[in-house]
Design a protein around this motif. Structure first.
Motif, PDB file in Angstrom:
ATOM      1  N   LYS A  87      75.955  31.511  35.075  1.00 42.40           N
ATOM      2  CA  LYS A  87      75.824  30.908  36.399  1.00 42.40           C
ATOM      3  C   LYS A  87      74.713  29.865  36.443  1.00 42.40           C
ATOM      4  O   LYS A  87      74.647  29.050  37.370  1.00 42.40           O
ATOM      5  CB  LYS A  87      75.551  31.993  37.448  1.00 42.40           C
ATOM      6  CG  LYS A  87      76.695  32.974  37.665  1.00 42.40           C
ATOM      7  CD  LYS A  87      77.906  32.305  38.281  1.00 42.40           C
ATOM      8  CE  LYS A  87      79.020  33.307  38.577  1.00 42.40           C
ATOM      9  NZ  LYS A  87      80.224  32.667  39.162  1.00 42.40           N
TER      10      LYS A  87
ATOM     11  N   GLU B 271      87.200  36.184  36.480  1.00 45.11           N
ATOM     12  CA  GLU B 271      85.994  35.570  35.920  1.00 45.11           C
ATOM     13  C   GLU B 271      85.435  36.372  34.761  1.00 45.11           C
ATOM     14  O   GLU B 271      84.947  35.805  33.773  1.00 45.11           O
ATOM     15  CB  GLU B 271      84.907  35.449  37.001  1.00 45.11           C
ATOM     16  CG  GLU B 271      85.036  34.294  37.937  1.00 45.11           C
ATOM     17  CD  GLU B 271      83.756  34.046  38.731  1.00 45.11           C
ATOM     18  OE1 GLU B 271      82.824  33.439  38.170  1.00 45.11           O
ATOM     19  OE2 GLU B 271      83.683  34.483  39.893  1.00 45.11           O
ATOM     20  N   ALA B 272      85.472  37.689  34.880  1.00 51.77           N
ATOM     21  CA  ALA B 272      84.849  38.555  33.880  1.00 51.77           C
ATOM     22  C   ALA B 272      85.559  38.501  32.530  1.00 51.77           C
ATOM     23  O   ALA B 272      84.909  38.429  31.477  1.00 51.77           O
ATOM     24  CB  ALA B 272      84.819  39.994  34.392  1.00 51.77           C
TER      25      ALA B 272
ATOM     26  N   GLU C 172      84.136  45.645  34.229  1.00 49.75           N
ATOM     27  CA  GLU C 172      84.431  44.833  33.043  1.00 49.75           C
ATOM     28  C   GLU C 172      84.470  45.665  31.770  1.00 49.75           C
ATOM     29  O   GLU C 172      85.120  45.294  30.781  1.00 49.75           O
ATOM     30  CB  GLU C 172      83.421  43.684  32.901  1.00 49.75           C
ATOM     31  CG  GLU C 172      82.089  44.026  32.287  1.00 49.75           C
ATOM     32  CD  GLU C 172      81.156  44.767  33.237  1.00 49.75           C
ATOM     33  OE1 GLU C 172      80.130  45.286  32.763  1.00 49.75           O
ATOM     34  OE2 GLU C 172      81.449  44.819  34.455  1.00 49.75           O
TER      35      GLU C 172
ATOM     36  N   TRP D 155      76.385  37.023  32.548  1.00 46.59           N
ATOM     37  CA  TRP D 155      76.880  36.492  33.829  1.00 46.59           C
ATOM     38  C   TRP D 155      75.825  35.600  34.477  1.00 46.59           C
ATOM     39  O   TRP D 155      76.131  34.475  34.911  1.00 46.59           O
ATOM     40  CB  TRP D 155      77.237  37.656  34.745  1.00 46.59           C
ATOM     41  CG  TRP D 155      77.803  37.299  36.085  1.00 46.59           C
ATOM     42  CD1 TRP D 155      77.106  36.925  37.197  1.00 46.59           C
ATOM     43  CD2 TRP D 155      79.185  37.301  36.477  1.00 46.59           C
ATOM     44  NE1 TRP D 155      77.952  36.691  38.255  1.00 46.59           N
ATOM     45  CE2 TRP D 155      79.241  36.919  37.832  1.00 46.59           C
ATOM     46  CE3 TRP D 155      80.373  37.606  35.816  1.00 46.59           C
ATOM     47  CZ2 TRP D 155      80.439  36.823  38.544  1.00 46.59           C
ATOM     48  CZ3 TRP D 155      81.579  37.514  36.519  1.00 46.59           C
ATOM     49  CH2 TRP D 155      81.603  37.127  37.867  1.00 46.59           C
TER      50      TRP D 155
ATOM     51  N   ALA E 263      77.805  41.194  40.408  1.00 49.49           N
ATOM     52  CA  ALA E 263      78.628  41.335  39.207  1.00 49.49           C
ATOM     53  C   ALA E 263      78.629  42.762  38.694  1.00 49.49           C
ATOM     54  O   ALA E 263      79.082  43.006  37.574  1.00 49.49           O
ATOM     55  CB  ALA E 263      78.115  40.393  38.113  1.00 49.49           C
TER      56      ALA E 263
ATOM     57  N   PHE F  72      87.343  39.352  40.585  1.00 51.76           N
ATOM     58  CA  PHE F  72      86.259  39.591  39.633  1.00 51.76           C
ATOM     59  C   PHE F  72      86.784  39.538  38.194  1.00 51.76           C
ATOM     60  O   PHE F  72      86.190  38.898  37.319  1.00 51.76           O
ATOM     61  CB  PHE F  72      85.609  40.951  39.895  1.00 51.76           C
ATOM     62  CG  PHE F  72      84.586  41.340  38.872  1.00 51.76           C
ATOM     63  CD1 PHE F  72      83.338  40.735  38.847  1.00 51.76           C
ATOM     64  CD2 PHE F  72      84.862  42.315  37.916  1.00 51.76           C
ATOM     65  CE1 PHE F  72      82.388  41.081  37.891  1.00 51.76           C
ATOM     66  CE2 PHE F  72      83.926  42.671  36.954  1.00 51.76           C
ATOM     67  CZ  PHE F  72      82.679  42.048  36.951  1.00 51.76           C
TER      68      PHE F  72
ATOM     69  N   SER G  90      71.455  42.117  41.266  1.00 47.61           N
ATOM     70  CA  SER G  90      72.882  42.204  41.562  1.00 47.61           C
ATOM     71  C   SER G  90      73.216  41.901  43.016  1.00 47.61           C
ATOM     72  O   SER G  90      74.403  41.889  43.378  1.00 47.61           O
ATOM     73  CB  SER G  90      73.409  43.599  41.190  1.00 47.61           C
ATOM     74  OG  SER G  90      72.623  44.613  41.791  1.00 47.61           O
TER      75      SER G  90
ATOM     76  N   TYR H 272      73.417  38.000  42.414  1.00 49.46           N
ATOM     77  CA  TYR H 272      74.510  37.797  41.468  1.00 49.46           C
ATOM     78  C   TYR H 272      75.419  39.029  41.482  1.00 49.46           C
ATOM     79  O   TYR H 272      75.262  39.938  40.675  1.00 49.46           O
ATOM     80  CB  TYR H 272      73.962  37.576  40.057  1.00 49.46           C
ATOM     81  CG  TYR H 272      73.122  36.339  39.899  1.00 49.46           C
ATOM     82  CD1 TYR H 272      73.698  35.115  39.559  1.00 49.46           C
ATOM     83  CD2 TYR H 272      71.740  36.386  40.086  1.00 49.46           C
ATOM     84  CE1 TYR H 272      72.929  33.967  39.402  1.00 49.46           C
ATOM     85  CE2 TYR H 272      70.958  35.245  39.937  1.00 49.46           C
ATOM     86  CZ  TYR H 272      71.553  34.042  39.599  1.00 49.46           C
ATOM     87  OH  TYR H 272      70.777  32.910  39.446  1.00 49.46           O
TER      88      TYR H 272
ATOM     89  N   PHE I 281      75.781  41.654  32.524  1.00 51.13           N
ATOM     90  CA  PHE I 281      75.045  41.087  33.654  1.00 51.13           C
ATOM     91  C   PHE I 281      74.166  39.933  33.189  1.00 51.13           C
ATOM     92  O   PHE I 281      74.091  38.889  33.853  1.00 51.13           O
ATOM     93  CB  PHE I 281      74.192  42.167  34.331  1.00 51.13           C
ATOM     94  CG  PHE I 281      73.468  41.679  35.556  1.00 51.13           C
ATOM     95  CD1 PHE I 281      74.159  41.352  36.712  1.00 51.13           C
ATOM     96  CD2 PHE I 281      72.083  41.536  35.558  1.00 51.13           C
ATOM     97  CE1 PHE I 281      73.499  40.886  37.849  1.00 51.13           C
ATOM     98  CE2 PHE I 281      71.416  41.081  36.676  1.00 51.13           C
ATOM     99  CZ  PHE I 281      72.127  40.754  37.830  1.00 51.13           C
TER     100      PHE I 281
END
Length: 324
Positions: free
Chosen positions: A151, A295-296, A88, A147, A211, A292, A206, A209, A144
């Motif tokens: 969530k 969403e990122a 990202e 993110w 990410a 990815f 991670s 999650y 992170f």
């Protein structure tokens, strides 16, 4: 001296001069400066340098430890031509006018990145309103954290953010300074927190999650001007992975020394990381990175890290150098 000997001496001298002039050109290595952090996942780059892999492949590599939050400035200034960072982050850099193209995936966090919280905090939902240390906007820890909050139905606006890099964040959390309720860090610093259960516990990582995906890339100009070097950088990474497989404790010793760890300590740090071989790279760039990024990018826009999403996210990577 006879005329024959004189002529012979002149021939030898001329040959020596010619050899001296041609040798540097023949042995010339492409200089390249790479920006990284002390993150365990980037260690194969250190191994490639220290074990002579880069040099063998015609590269004169300088590795510079630069915090992620300012690594793009080093690229923009020309101080470095390549860098390792999270996927990202390449979106962020390109959206903010610092062009970079990813060449290969390096690693994926499998629990090596995490949010640690005081023992009194029992869930991610309890982080609302709490003081959390993490690197600044545009970095992997900040992303992170965003993110994980997203969530769980929250945003970065729901917590009090204190800017601290991963190592200081872990140290401050363990020391109990800064009135921190939680901190975002990664290996090898996450191991420090995990070794002090009285200070707190792992709240999210991670693995739960997914990410955190790290890739290596360079400026489009460097790649265009030095395609052989781009290929050599890619192959050197894979050769470093081969060395790890062939003699892991020797490799761990070299990589661990760079972050002041023994081979045994480094082995533990890397246990929650999955380095990406060539096959994994092909899978990643054929569907995984696209999912990815979908969403990122909106999350980066939502959190104000970028003002606009780059028009073509697929243009931020080039897989042509992955082929044998």
């Amino acid at each position: 001296m006879s005329l024959l000997k004189h002529k012979f001496s002149r021939v030898i001298a001329a040959a020596a001069i010619a050899a001296g002039l041609s040798a540097p050109a023949f042995a010339q290595e492409t200089p390249v400066a790479i920006g990284i952090s002390g993150w365990t996942g980037f260690a194969p780059l250190t191994l490639a340098k220290e074990a002579g892999i880069f040099k063998k492949n015609g590269l004169d590599v300088t590795i510079k430890k630069i915090p992620q939050i300012s690594r793009h400035l080093a690229i923009a200034s020309g101080d470095i031509q390549c860098a390792a960072t999270t996927v990202e982050t390449w979106i962020v850099w390109n959206a903010n006018g610092v062009a970079g193209t990813q060449l290969f995936k390096m690693d994926q966090g499998m629990g090596s990145d995490g949010i640690v919280a005081r023992n009194s905090i029992t869930s991610v939902a309890d982080l609302k309103g709490k003081t959390i240390a993490a690197s600044g906007p545009g970095t992997s820890p900040y992303f992170f954290l965003s993110w994980v909050l997203k969530k769980n139905g929250m945003s970065i606006k729901d917590i009090k953010h204190v800017t601290l890099e991963p190592a200081p964040a872990a140290n401050a959390f363990v020391a109990g300074t800064g009135d921190l309720d939680a901190a975002v860090t990664y290996e090898p610093y996450l191991s420090l927190v995990n070794s002090k259960p009285e200070s707190g516990k792992l709240m999210a990582d991670s693995l739960k999650y997914p990410a955190v995906f790290d890739t290596f890339g360079c400026t489009p100009k460097f790649i265009k001007d030095n395609p052989k070097a781009a290929k050599a950088l890619t192959e050197s990474y894979f050769e470093a992975l081969d060395m790890i497989k062939a003699d892991k404790m020797k490799a761990f010793g070299i990589m661990g020394a760079d972050v002041k760890q023994t081979a045994e300590a480094f082995e533990k740090s890397q246990s929650k990381i999955m380095w990406a071989d060539r096959e994994e790279n092909m899978k990643f760039f054929n569907g995984q990175i696209q999912a990815f990024n979908a969403e990122a990018a909106p999350l980066l826009l939502e959190t104000g890290v970028i003002k606009a999403i780059p028009a073509n996210l697929n243009a931020l990577f080039d897989t042509s150098f992955l082929k044998k």
